[in-house]
Write an enzyme that holds these catalytic residues in place. Structure first.
Site, mmCIF file in Angstrom:
data_model
loop_
_atom_site.group_PDB
_atom_site.id
_atom_site.type_symbol
_atom_site.label_atom_id
_atom_site.label_comp_id
_atom_site.label_asym_id
_atom_site.label_seq_id
_atom_site.Cartn_x
_atom_site.Cartn_y
_atom_site.Cartn_z
ATOM 1 N N HIS A 8 34.680 -11.772 11.997
ATOM 2 C CA HIS A 8 33.759 -11.289 11.090
ATOM 3 C C HIS A 8 34.444 -11.375 9.719
ATOM 4 C CE1 HIS A 8 31.301 -8.042 8.923
ATOM 5 N NE2 HIS A 8 30.330 -9.173 8.806
ATOM 6 N N GLU A 35 33.249 -16.216 11.449
ATOM 7 C CA GLU A 35 32.076 -16.155 10.412
ATOM 8 C C GLU A 35 32.702 -15.812 9.148
ATOM 9 O OE1 GLU A 35 28.769 -13.336 8.567
ATOM 10 O OE2 GLU A 35 30.984 -13.304 8.812
ATOM 11 N N HIS A 50 31.243 -12.300 0.191
ATOM 12 C CA HIS A 50 30.404 -11.479 0.905
ATOM 13 C C HIS A 50 29.429 -10.941 -0.161
ATOM 14 C CE1 HIS A 50 28.279 -7.975 2.307
ATOM 15 N NE2 HIS A 50 28.342 -8.704 3.705
HETATM 16 O O1 G3P Z 1 27.010 -12.357 10.314
HETATM 17 C C1 G3P Z 1 27.093 -11.108 10.452
HETATM 18 C C2 G3P Z 1 27.170 -10.196 9.549
HETATM 19 O O2 G3P Z 1 28.221 -11.001 8.780
HETATM 20 C C3 G3P Z 1 26.163 -10.116 8.842
HETATM 21 O O3 G3P Z 1 26.251 -8.943 7.976
HETATM 22 O O4 G3P Z 1 26.572 -8.263 5.580
HETATM 23 O O5 G3P Z 1 28.404 -8.715 6.924
HETATM 24 O O6 G3P Z 1 27.161 -10.533 5.993
HETATM 25 P P1 G3P Z 1 27.138 -8.989 6.731
HETATM 26 MG MG MG Z 2 28.115 -12.245 7.097
#
Ligand code: G3P
Ligand code: MG
Length: 238
Positions: A8, A35, A50
């Site tokens: 992530h 991700e 982000h």
């Molecule tokens: O893709 C999962 C997660 O990344 C979604 O939330 O806010 O971490 O981008 P965020």
């Molecule tokens: Mg994300």
């Protein structure tokens, strides 16, 4: 079956999120994929970031979409995490796709936008870039803004996509299928048995986030989630 592990924002427990350092770390620690979050700069470049504002993860401040790439490139996206990462730059999406040419990592591109400032160019340029990279078969899209996933599907139905959401949807599988999507990407503790069964009935895969401890990991293993999105690429061994 063992789920695929997606780091992530990269291996964000070990290196500053959404930087090349975090992506190298994910590969080193054996992740199946990464991700990341994509936004578009004022001059139309796709960058990996982000928050809308750069303040939390850099030494600058302001909205990324109101800055040019060269302005963003002047900022340090590593020091906030620790002195060892000082000088880490914001990556472009293209830079990450080039990195992926040299390994087998999969890529979950989250289109980071919301209805209030959704610019269809973000989707158009991202789809075009993925097509150009030749890595289409290793890429999936996700977004909280479901409209932009519809736009992506219209441009290229062969790239799979997952609906990000928070909250307990009634019939998430049915909803995803009705939009022509392949996956749901729920916050892990929003899933209940009915939701899981609905996904199974509708042929929709379950890719929850953010699986950072044994409680969420074991719950999602019981559900049979196909992907786990985690800050710890070594989550299965923890
Ligand atoms: O893709 C999962 C997660 O990344 C979604 O939330 O806010 O971490 O981008 P965020
Ligand atoms: Mg994300």
């Amino acid at each position: 079956m063992k789920p695929l592990i997606y780091a992530h924002r990269g291996a964000s427990a070990y290196a500053p999120e959404n930087t090349m350092a975090a992506f190298y770390e994910a590969e080193k620690r054996g992740a199946d994929g990464i991700e990341l979050d994509v936004q578009m700069t004022k001059d139309g470049v796709l960058v990996v970031l982000h928050d809308e504002d750069v303040a939390r993860t850099s030494n600058g401040r302001g909205l990324a979409r109101e800055m040019t790439l060269s302005q963003l490139r002047e900022l340090d996206f590593g020091s906030w995490f620790g002195p060892a990462w000082a000088g880490e730059k914001i990556p472009t999406l293209w830079q990450v796709l080039e990195f992926l040419q040299g390994n087998r990592l999969r890529l979950n591109i989250e289109l980071k936008t919301c209805s209030a400032w959704y610019d269809p160019e973000l989707t158009r340029r991202t789809v075009a870039m993925v097509q150009q990279s030749g890595l289409k078969d290793r890429v999936i899209f996700s977004s909280f803004e479901h409209r932009c996933l519809l736009d992506a599907k219209e441009m290229d139905p062969s790239i799979p996509a997952g609906l990000l959401y928070v909250g307990n949807l009634i019939g998430p599988g049915r909803y995803a299928r009705s939009l022509g999507m392949e996956y749901i990407h729920p916050c892990w503790d929003n899933l209940d048995e009915k939701g899981v069964a609905d996904c199974r009935e509708n042929g929709i895969e379950i890719h929850p986030w953010t699986i950072n401890d044994a409680v969420s990991r074991d719950a999602m293993l019981r559900v049979g989630a196909e992907h786990l999105i985690t800050n710890y690429p070594d989550i299965l061994e923890r």
